[in-house]
Design a protein around this motif. Structure first.
Motif, PDB file in Angstrom:
ATOM      1  N   GLU A 351      -2.006 -15.532  -7.595  1.00  0.00           N
ATOM      2  CA  GLU A 351      -2.674 -14.984  -8.785  1.00  0.00           C
ATOM      3  C   GLU A 351      -2.647 -13.459  -8.751  1.00  0.00           C
ATOM      4  OE1 GLU A 351      -4.838 -15.210 -12.390  1.00  0.00           O
ATOM      5  OE2 GLU A 351      -3.785 -16.742 -11.224  1.00  0.00           O
ATOM      6  N   ILE A 352      -2.299 -12.843  -9.876  1.00  0.00           N
ATOM      7  CA  ILE A 352      -2.322 -11.385  -9.979  1.00  0.00           C
ATOM      8  C   ILE A 352      -3.771 -10.915  -9.856  1.00  0.00           C
ATOM      9  CG2 ILE A 352      -1.869  -9.417 -11.514  1.00  0.00           C
ATOM     10  CD1 ILE A 352       0.352 -11.101 -12.782  1.00  0.00           C
ATOM     11  N   PRO A 353      -4.036  -9.909  -9.007  1.00  0.00           N
ATOM     12  CA  PRO A 353      -5.413  -9.397  -8.903  1.00  0.00           C
ATOM     13  C   PRO A 353      -5.958  -9.012 -10.286  1.00  0.00           C
ATOM     14  CG  PRO A 353      -4.036  -8.470  -7.169  1.00  0.00           C
ATOM     15  CD  PRO A 353      -3.119  -9.225  -8.071  1.00  0.00           C
ATOM     16  N   PRO A 354      -7.197  -9.379 -10.592  1.00  0.00           N
ATOM     17  CA  PRO A 354      -7.763  -9.148 -11.938  1.00  0.00           C
ATOM     18  C   PRO A 354      -7.680  -7.697 -12.381  1.00  0.00           C
ATOM     19  CG  PRO A 354      -9.189 -10.590 -10.668  1.00  0.00           C
ATOM     20  CD  PRO A 354      -8.140 -10.100  -9.722  1.00  0.00           C
ATOM     21  N   ALA A 385      -5.342   3.707  -1.674  1.00  0.00           N
ATOM     22  CA  ALA A 385      -5.155   2.364  -1.123  1.00  0.00           C
ATOM     23  C   ALA A 385      -5.707   1.329  -2.084  1.00  0.00           C
ATOM     24  CB  ALA A 385      -5.848   2.248   0.228  1.00  0.00           C
ATOM     25  N   GLN A 386      -4.872   0.337  -2.383  1.00  0.00           N
ATOM     26  CA  GLN A 386      -5.270  -0.690  -3.348  1.00  0.00           C
ATOM     27  C   GLN A 386      -4.330  -1.880  -3.172  1.00  0.00           C
ATOM     28  OE1 GLN A 386      -6.670  -0.423  -7.958  1.00  0.00           O
ATOM     29  NE2 GLN A 386      -4.851   0.674  -7.410  1.00  0.00           N
ATOM     30  N   GLN A 387      -4.873  -3.073  -3.254  1.00  0.00           N
ATOM     31  CA  GLN A 387      -4.018  -4.254  -3.089  1.00  0.00           C
ATOM     32  C   GLN A 387      -3.313  -4.559  -4.405  1.00  0.00           C
ATOM     33  OE1 GLN A 387      -5.759  -7.839  -1.302  1.00  0.00           O
ATOM     34  NE2 GLN A 387      -4.494  -9.074  -2.667  1.00  0.00           N
ATOM     35  N   TYR A 388      -1.998  -4.571  -4.349  1.00  0.00           N
ATOM     36  CA  TYR A 388      -1.212  -4.862  -5.557  1.00  0.00           C
ATOM     37  C   TYR A 388      -0.604  -6.272  -5.530  1.00  0.00           C
ATOM     38  CZ  TYR A 388      -1.575   0.093  -6.664  1.00  0.00           C
ATOM     39  OH  TYR A 388      -2.063   1.341  -6.965  1.00  0.00           O
TER      40      TYR A 388
END
Length: 439
Positions: A351-354, A385-388
């Motif tokens: 699932e794509i992160p919201p 920093a961020q989860q893609y």
């Protein structure tokens, strides 16, 4: 005697076939079929003049079955119907279907039941790769055999037979073939026996006898009659794919001379389109990130070649080939995207992160789309920093740079630095959140 020499000299039995010993030699598959009289339908593919029709003729002669020839491109369905009617009355008929890759759907549908019941033994002949050009329905009902160009010794044997045969060949004439002319015939045709025999017959008929009553064929005469000094493949035939393949592999292997040779073969055949397309592919597939400027230069060369056309197009394309051959190589880009595609085919996508989902419509916030997204340009160095990746794939890595040039080495170092920083900061953030929840 009005029929061409190449036609008259076709083998009457499997023992007279010249070359193709991997198929008709002792203990080999086609000879076994003939010996046991257990023929199955087959497709013979290979360059022109290498013996596809000759093998069909030899099989028919050895088994005493009737041989009928139909051209898939020019003959009609009625011609196939006539062969089927004959097979129904007399039993087994061997059908040599030339240019089988051009068989239309209606003709194919008519033919298939007759192949199933065994009344028609199909021998399809084609210069194209059957795994690419022929329908699966036909392929599944046939065995596929590659017919290879004859070597020099085999060509010379065929020449000797044609000169000696008084019934079907040129044996009734007193012909003396200069050894250098014979060598040229064996070498310059690259295994195309039909071209050899056609040139030999033309030379014989167009050369007057000398004072001794002989027809003396010199190298100059044979060259003039052959008019075939080098191999130029049919751009619509199977050899086309082999040349294109060798072209790319030579550039990938950094062999400049070989790559220029195969480029010359494509251009000599007038196949500028294939040369251009393959060069663009090579620039990104095989050189790629190791030298991005080479790709830009290749695009410019191809654009120039398209604008000026042949023969001048050879100049920018040669420059591109030389640069690509001598450039550092890297397949990191194609490997990365292929790895990502492989994961998708396995069902690995998640699932794509919201916060990454589209938020440019009314109601997106109510769905939680776009919330908490961190805009990188608002942060120092335009990075945060961020989860893609989807959570299911968050630790996956597709890009594996090789560092085969300074440019790619710099990409490798930056990629690894960003990846490490992202993982460390996300891990620290997760730990901080977990401590807060536990307190």
């Amino acid at each position: 005697m009005n029929k061409p020499l190449a036609y008259r000299m076709r083998p009457r039995s499997i023992d007279e076939v010249i070359g193709q010993q991997h198929l008709v030699g002792p203990g080999k598959i086609i000879r076994r079929m003939v010996t046991a009289k257990m023929l199955s339908s087959m497709i013979l593919y290979g360059p022109p003049g290498t013996g596809k029709t000759s093998i069909a003729s030899a099989i028919a002669g050895s088994t005493k079955y009737a041989l009928r020839t139909v051209n898939a491109a020019t003959d009609s369905k009625k011609d196939l119907e006539a062969v089927a009617a004959e097979a129904k009355l007399s039993g087994t008929v061997i059908l040599l279907l030339d240019e089988i890759h051009r068989l239309t759907k209606p003709k194919q549908d008519f033919l298939l039941p007759h192949l199933e019941n065994g009344r028609i033994i199909l021998i399809g002949a084609t210069t194209e790769n059957p795994y690419i050009a022929i329908s699966p329905a036909i392929r599944s009902r046939t065995q596929i055999f590659e017919v290879k160009p004859l070597n020099e010794a085999e060509i010379k044997l065929a020449i000797d037979r044609a000169l000696a045969d008084k019934e079907r060949g040129l044996g009734q004439s007193k012909i003396e073939l200069d050894p250098s002319a014979k060598n040229f015939l064996a070498q310059a045709t690259h295994g195309d026996l039909r071209s050899v025999l056609n040139a030999l017959e033309l030379a014989t008929k167009s050369t007057p006898t000398n004072q001794q009553g002989k027809i003396y064929l010199t190298l100059q005469i044979i060259e003039e009659c052959l008019q075939h000094k080098a191999l130029v493949q049919d751009k619509d035939g199977d050899a086309h794919y082999d040349v294109v393949s060798a072209f790319q592999k030579s550039i990938r292997g950094s062999d400049t001379d070989a790559a220029l040779h195969y480029l010359a073969r494509l251009l000599a055949a007038g196949d500028l389109i294939s040369a251009n397309r393959r060069l663009l592919t090579i620039a990104y597939e095989d050189i790629g990130l190791a030298n991005p400027s080479a790709a830009a230069h290749t695009v410019a060369a191809v654009t120039a070649a398209e604008k000026i056309g042949l023969p001048e197009a050879r100049i920018p394309l040669a420059a591109a080939v030389i640069e690509l051959c001598l450039s550092p190589k890297s397949n990191a880009a194609i490997s990365a995207i292929d790895q990502a595609l492989t994961e998708l085919k396995k069902g690995n996508y998640g699932e794509i992160p919201p916060y990454l989902k589209d938020a440019h419509y009314q109601g997106a916030k109510q769905l939680g789309h776009g919330l908490d997204y961190k805009y990188p340009h608002d942060f120092e160095h335009d990075w945060v920093a961020q989860q893609y990746l989807p959570s299911k794939l968050k630790n996956h890595s597709y890009f594996r740079p090789k560092g085969n040039s300074r440019y790619e080495l710099a990409l490798k170092e930056r990629y690894q630095r960003l990846k490490t920083s992202q993982q460390q900061q996300l891990a620290a953030l997760k730990s901080k959140i977990e401590k807060k929840d536990n307190s």
